[in-house]
Design a protein around this motif. Structure first.
Motif, PDB file in Angstrom:
ATOM      1  N   TYR A 103       0.851  -1.192   0.000  1.00 15.27           N
ATOM      2  CA  TYR A 103       0.000   0.000   0.000  1.00 15.27           C
ATOM      3  C   TYR A 103       0.882   1.236   0.000  1.00 15.27           C
ATOM      4  O   TYR A 103       2.059   1.162   0.372  1.00 15.27           O
ATOM      5  CB  TYR A 103      -0.851   0.034   1.273  1.00 15.27           C
ATOM      6  N   GLN A 108      -3.642   4.308   4.725  1.00 15.81           N
ATOM      7  CA  GLN A 108      -4.455   3.764   3.635  1.00 15.81           C
ATOM      8  C   GLN A 108      -4.628   2.249   3.780  1.00 15.81           C
ATOM      9  O   GLN A 108      -5.703   1.709   3.516  1.00 15.81           O
ATOM     10  CB  GLN A 108      -3.714   4.074   2.339  1.00 15.81           C
ATOM     11  N   GLY A 112      -8.157   0.441   4.087  1.00 18.38           N
ATOM     12  CA  GLY A 112      -8.508  -0.475   2.997  1.00 18.38           C
ATOM     13  C   GLY A 112      -8.748  -1.892   3.483  1.00 18.38           C
ATOM     14  O   GLY A 112      -9.705  -2.550   3.058  1.00 18.38           O
ATOM     15  N   SER A 261     -10.259  -3.864  -1.932  1.00 21.18           N
ATOM     16  CA  SER A 261      -9.823  -2.664  -1.220  1.00 21.18           C
ATOM     17  C   SER A 261      -9.751  -1.445  -2.143  1.00 21.18           C
ATOM     18  O   SER A 261      -8.893  -1.349  -3.025  1.00 21.18           O
ATOM     19  CB  SER A 261      -8.447  -2.932  -0.611  1.00 21.18           C
ATOM     20  N   ARG A 262     -10.640  -0.495  -1.903  1.00 25.99           N
ATOM     21  CA  ARG A 262     -10.714   0.680  -2.777  1.00 25.99           C
ATOM     22  C   ARG A 262      -9.436   1.531  -2.666  1.00 25.99           C
ATOM     23  O   ARG A 262      -8.996   2.123  -3.647  1.00 25.99           O
ATOM     24  CB  ARG A 262     -11.958   1.493  -2.435  1.00 25.99           C
ATOM     25  N   GLY A 263      -8.859   1.548  -1.463  1.00 22.16           N
ATOM     26  CA  GLY A 263      -7.616   2.307  -1.255  1.00 22.16           C
ATOM     27  C   GLY A 263      -6.450   1.701  -2.029  1.00 22.16           C
ATOM     28  O   GLY A 263      -5.444   2.359  -2.285  1.00 22.16           O
ATOM     29  N   TYR A 264      -6.558   0.427  -2.371  1.00 18.70           N
ATOM     30  CA  TYR A 264      -5.538  -0.225  -3.178  1.00 18.70           C
ATOM     31  C   TYR A 264      -5.856  -0.069  -4.666  1.00 18.70           C
ATOM     32  O   TYR A 264      -5.007   0.325  -5.463  1.00 18.70           O
ATOM     33  CB  TYR A 264      -5.449  -1.713  -2.833  1.00 18.70           C
ATOM     34  N   SER A 267      -5.774   3.898  -6.349  1.00 19.72           N
ATOM     35  CA  SER A 267      -4.721   4.819  -5.932  1.00 19.72           C
ATOM     36  C   SER A 267      -3.426   4.486  -6.666  1.00 19.72           C
ATOM     37  O   SER A 267      -3.119   3.305  -6.895  1.00 19.72           O
ATOM     38  CB  SER A 267      -4.529   4.665  -4.413  1.00 19.72           C
TER      39      SER A 267
END
Ligand SMILES: Cc1ncc(COP(=O)(O)O)c(C=O)c1O
Length: 389
Positions: A103, A108, A112, A261-264, A267
């Motif tokens: 990440y 994050q 996530g 995982s949206r943060g993964y 981004s």
């Protein structure tokens, strides 16, 4: 609206909880260079004093020349390189885990991972002193969020007891608490996990590199890596001296988080030079036991000196030692007085810590010497005596 914000800012100032930043010229580990002066710093998370290590810097430079600055995409589109893949494999081997996902930041990663593993209807049980990112991830997940008193496994079990068997249960804890410097009861948490068929997420941000065989962390130290219901997050921005973060666990869980995982997914992936820097750092951490030996010796020395002084710190056997001050105003006073005498140690205040528990969070690093600790404790002793008089 504008007036409202002004009022809020004024309220923060009035409560001594308004934050300012000091733009350093340079410095990591024990040095904070500010406006041309070197301050002796106890405020860095560069615990192993690796952020300026030439081997790490050279690895990054070499990768910059080959790959340019950015990977220009998220990992699932075109931002995943051979370097990313190798670091994931190396970390998995180091931690004794099956699989790892990189990440961009630890914040994050925690958001996530928690959001991927818990949802409306699940239950999250969290230590009261967990890091902000673990708390925010828990709230964001919309799961039922229960917090237990710091390290109180009895209270945790009583909360688990009230939770319907059919619900998914996720326990979350730091392994080394960032503001108090004490350790979670990992073995006891493992027992609770078994009893209640829960899963456990451990954040190893402050223990990685320092604790466990060759710095492999506390999950490894307690053999919790053998339990498929236990997984971990960590950051490279502390003892590794680089930047980035990760999630590690069994293959399926890491694969699932990667899908969800949206943060993964949404981004930009870490630049290759930061990955190569982390690969170099990981090698050093594995090979150079002397760094941990020196840090442990400084911790022992600090604890001995504190015992002989008029000061008391929170109980801690780690490189994080917290001197509880109380009010934010007093904590700022201490910090300002220290700065006048060449020591950089900013006050930690709400909301990072509870109201009335403002403190000086002293971070020891490998580049400190015993004389630095003597100087810090002498000055702190003097300030505290002047404050009482
Ligand atoms: C316990 C803990 N988890 C996660 C983080 C976040 O890591 P990063 O700085 O990589 O976002 C921190 C950093 O302050 C931390 O102390």
């Amino acid at each position: 609206m504008k007036k409202n914000i002004k009022n809020k800012l004024n309220n923060l100032k009035a409560s001594d909880n308004y934050r300012v930043r000091r733009a350093k010229d340079s410095g990591n580990s024990h040095i904070f260079r500010f406006k041309g002066n070197d301050y002796l710093s106890f405020a860095s998370n560069d615990y192993l004093s690796l952020a300026n290590d030439v081997r790490i810097v050279e690895s990054a430079k070499k990768a910059l020349d080959i790959h340019g600055y950015s990977v220009s995409s998220s990992a699932l589109i075109s931002g995943y390189s051979r370097s990313h893949m190798l670091l994931e494999e190396e970390l998995s081997n180091f931690l004794g885990q099956e699989k790892t996902l990189l990440y961009s930041t630890g914040y994050q990663a925690n958001l996530g991972v928690i959001k991927s593993l818990a949802s409306r209807g699940s239950f999250i049980f969290a230590d009261q002193l967990n890091h902000a990112s673990l708390i925010d991830g828990s709230i964001l997940s919309r799961a039922n969020f229960k917090r237990y008193e710091h390290k109180d496994v009895k209270e945790l079990e009583s909360l688990l007891n009230k939770c319907p068997d059919s619900r998914e249960k996720l326990i979350i804890s730091d392994s080394l608490f960032s503001m108090d410097g004490d350790f979670a009861e990992l073995k006891e948490l493992e027992q609770s996990l078994k009893k209640y068929e829960a899963k456990l997420l451990i954040d190893e941000a402050h223990s990685l590199g320092v604790f466990g065989y060759q710095g492999r962390g506390l999950v490894f130290e307690y053999l919790l890596n053998k339990n498929e219901n236990i997984f971990l997050t960590g950051t490279f921005g502390k003892s590794l001296g680089t930047f980035g973060a990760f999630f590690s666990g069994n293959s399926d869980i890491v694969d699932y988080v990667m899908q969800k995982s949206r943060g993964y997914i949404y981004s930009t992936s870490l630049p290759i030079h930061t990955i190569e820097a982390t690969r170099a750092s990981l090698k050093i951490i594995e090979e150079e036991d002397w760094r941990r030996d020196k840090l442990f010796s400084l911790i022992r020395y600090f604890k001995n000196c504190i015992k002989k002084s008029n000061l008391t710190v929170l109980e801690s056997d780690s490189h994080i030692q917290a001197l509880l001050i109380g009010s934010s105003a007093d904590a700022i006073f201490f910090s300002d007085e220290l700065m006048k005498r060449g020591i950089y140690l900013p006050a930690i205040r709400p909301p990072t810590v509870e109201e009335g528990k403002s403190r000086l969070r002293i971070s020891l690093t490998v580049d400190h010497e015993e004389k630095d600790i003597d100087y810090l404790i002498n000055i702190l002793d003097m300030i505290s005596q002047n404050l009482v008089q």
